[in-house]
Design an enzyme around this catalytic site. Structure first.
Site, PDB file in Angstrom:
ATOM      1  N   GLN A  71      21.890  -2.768 -45.760  1.00  0.00           N
ATOM      2  CA  GLN A  71      23.133  -2.897 -47.290  1.00  0.00           C
ATOM      3  C   GLN A  71      22.867  -2.095 -47.271  1.00  0.00           C
ATOM      4  O   GLN A  71      22.332  -0.424 -47.077  1.00  0.00           O
ATOM      5  CB  GLN A  71      22.198  -3.431 -48.115  1.00  0.00           C
ATOM      6  N   HIS A  72      24.071  -1.244 -47.908  1.00  0.00           N
ATOM      7  CA  HIS A  72      24.884   0.008 -48.703  1.00  0.00           C
ATOM      8  C   HIS A  72      24.756   0.695 -48.090  1.00  0.00           C
ATOM      9  O   HIS A  72      25.289   1.904 -48.702  1.00  0.00           O
ATOM     10  CB  HIS A  72      23.168   0.746 -49.793  1.00  0.00           C
ATOM     11  N   ASP A 226      21.206  -8.212 -45.634  1.00  0.00           N
ATOM     12  CA  ASP A 226      20.084  -8.560 -44.729  1.00  0.00           C
ATOM     13  C   ASP A 226      19.080  -9.659 -45.501  1.00  0.00           C
ATOM     14  O   ASP A 226      18.258 -11.064 -45.505  1.00  0.00           O
ATOM     15  CB  ASP A 226      19.319  -7.472 -43.480  1.00  0.00           C
TER      16      ASP A 226
END
Ligand code: ADP
Ligand code: 5SP
Length: 464
Positions: A71-72, A226
């Site tokens: 992520q991110h 994820d």
């Protein structure tokens, strides 16, 4: 047999599973390594994806493919669809100062939590964009679109970046991953362009947020972050808290309502099924085991054997695991520490035990934070690469103070993506129910002393 493929483009590697869409049976799998570092050229993810597809026997015969990913990560594209600079990953802490500035500028943590379900810390995309604007203004000016790792891979797979003419307007994302940007609200399901502008000084093209079972270009699932994909892969149900010991340590649960934690401990993410996913994330998990094994010059299996050869509490030796700085608690500049060293605890076995216990105590704190927000904790499901450690399995129930279920070893993030692909192909209202996972139950008497000595030591760290 209809086949589907699921991808986990995670921090350390890319994993692909090909499964039977109806039963979920594993047909083929493959993997490839990712480069080290906290900034990575997305082209490396693409190359690893191709290698993992090849290792999995290709995807020509699959009906749909979904990509889940770390992520991110900040992926900036220019107006021609070219990557502007290497992506800054979730575990890159250079935007810690930007995070603090953004919190102050909006009026505090509670304002952020209520606006987007998250309080900015260095991991969130919005803080990376502020860092870009302040430190690389030319790259910020060139940025015409911003997306996440799984958005970019899906876009490339679906042909959005075609050499004939990349179309930024065809970028897509899903609720779970966009909820970790810091400029999308899980409550209203809308982008917060004002917060993006606050960070970057402008509003570039953003991916369209599709529903969990929509298809992109007829063959690609919308994908997921994820952790949300892992929740789909383990078929998590109410009362389950999933604890993942991967590069990150995470504890999360599915929820029916969004969460806004003004303390910033719990991230109020969306899940990959139309609901929500309160989640706590640490920067230090499986690599604490890797680092301790390397320090002692032993294998991961030997590290486990050593850890299990001394009693709970490691004779008072405590390892605070902030080796990469920490996100929860928010200590981006912290270092790790070892406390309580005595002549009789200066042994490889005591250090091994302290490393496993320190890692698990930080995750026990994460579970407590979920519980404090009203999340029921009936079962802990333990997944991720670190769950392969015999010591982690055996010590987790004692530190967590509850039974731990270990689902059979599998790539649950990639499995969740495959299940999403099967859902999209089926056209049904909910994901297919695949056969019940086989699992092993680990139980142990609680060892509160381990948490007590960790609580006494965890603030005693120095800055890097
Ligand atoms: N037998 C084992 N004991 C402990 N850790 C293990 C073992 N096998 C793999 N791992 C750990 O798994 C980690 C990778 O986990 P994974 O969940 O794939 O990470 P990520 O998804 O973040 O890339 C590595 O850091 C490695 O130490
Ligand atoms: O930042 C988070 C969650 O908020 C991390 O969980 C990343 O999504 C990376 O995951 P792994 O590669 O460790 O699985």
């Amino acid at each position: 047999m209809t086949l589907v493929a699921g991808v986990d483009s995670s921090t350390q590697s890319c994993k692909v599973v090909v499964r039977d869409a109806e039963t979920g049976a594993l047909v083929r799998e493959g993997r490839a390594a990712h480069p080290a570092g906290t900034e990575v050229d997305p082209a490396a993810w693409w190359d690893a994806l191709q290698e993992a597809f090849r290792a999995a026997g290709g995807i020509d015969d699959v009906a749909a493919v979904s990509v889940a990913a770390q992520q991110h990560g900040m992926v900036c594209l220019d107006s021609a669809g070219e990557v502007v600079r290497p992506a800054l990953l979730w575990n890159d802490t250079r935007s810690a100062g930007a995070a603090a500035d953004l919190v102050e500028e909006l009026g505090g943590r509670a304002e952020w939590a209520s606006a987007v379900g998250n309080v900015p810390v260095a991991s969130l995309t919005v803080t990376k964009l502020r860092w870009l604007a302040r430190n690389e203004p030319a790259n910020a000016a060139r940025t015409a679109a911003v997306c996440l790792p799984h958005d970019w891979l899906t876009w490339r797979l679906a042909g959005g970046s075609a050499p004939a003419g990349a179309s930024l307007e065809t970028l897509t994302t899903d609720r779970s991953d966009v909820s970790g940007t810091g400029y999308w609200s899980p409550s209203t399901e809308d982008y917060r362009a004002d917060l993006l502008e606050l960070a970057l000084g402008k509003v570039p093209v953003l991916p369209s947020v599709l529903g969990p079972a929509e298809l992109v270009a007829g063959r690609f699932g919308v994908g997921a972050g994820d952790n949300a994909s892992a929740a789909l892969g383990v078929q998590a149900r109410p009362g389950d808290v999933v604890v993942s010991v991967g590069t990150s340590g995470t504890a999360f649960a599915r929820a029916v309502a969004p969460v806004a934690d003004g303390s910033g401990t719990v991230n109020g993410f969306a899940d990959a099924e139309g609901g929500f996913l309160p989640l706590v994330c640490t920067l230090n998990a499986s690599r604490v085991l890797d680092a301790t094994a390397a320090l002692l010059g032993v294998s991961l299996d030997e590290l486990s054997r050593l850890a299990l050869s001394v009693p709970a509490g490691a004779g008072g030796l405590v390892l605070v695991p902030y080796l990469e700085g920490e996100r929860t608690p928010n200590k981006p500049d912290s270092t790790g520490a070892v406390h309580g060293l005595r002549l009789d605890t200066a042994t490889p076995a005591h250090l091994a035990r302290a490393a496993v216990e320190g890692l698990l105590c930080s995750l026990a704190d994460a579970i407590d934070a979920l519980r404090a927000l009203g999340t029921p904790v009936e079962r802990v499901l333990l997944i991720g690469g670190g769950a392969q450690s015999a010591a982690v399995r055996a010590i987790a129930p004692a530190v967590f103070g509850c039974p731990v279920v270990l689902p059979a070893t599998s790539e649950y993030v990639a499995d969740g993506a495959a299940r999403q692909a099967a859902w999209a192909v089926s056209g049904a209202d909910s994901p297919p129910v695949w056969s019940e996972l086989t699992s092993e139950l680990f139980e142990a008497d609680p060892t509160p002393v381990v948490r007590e000595q960790y609580a006494a030591a965890r603030e005693l760290t120095v800055h890097r």
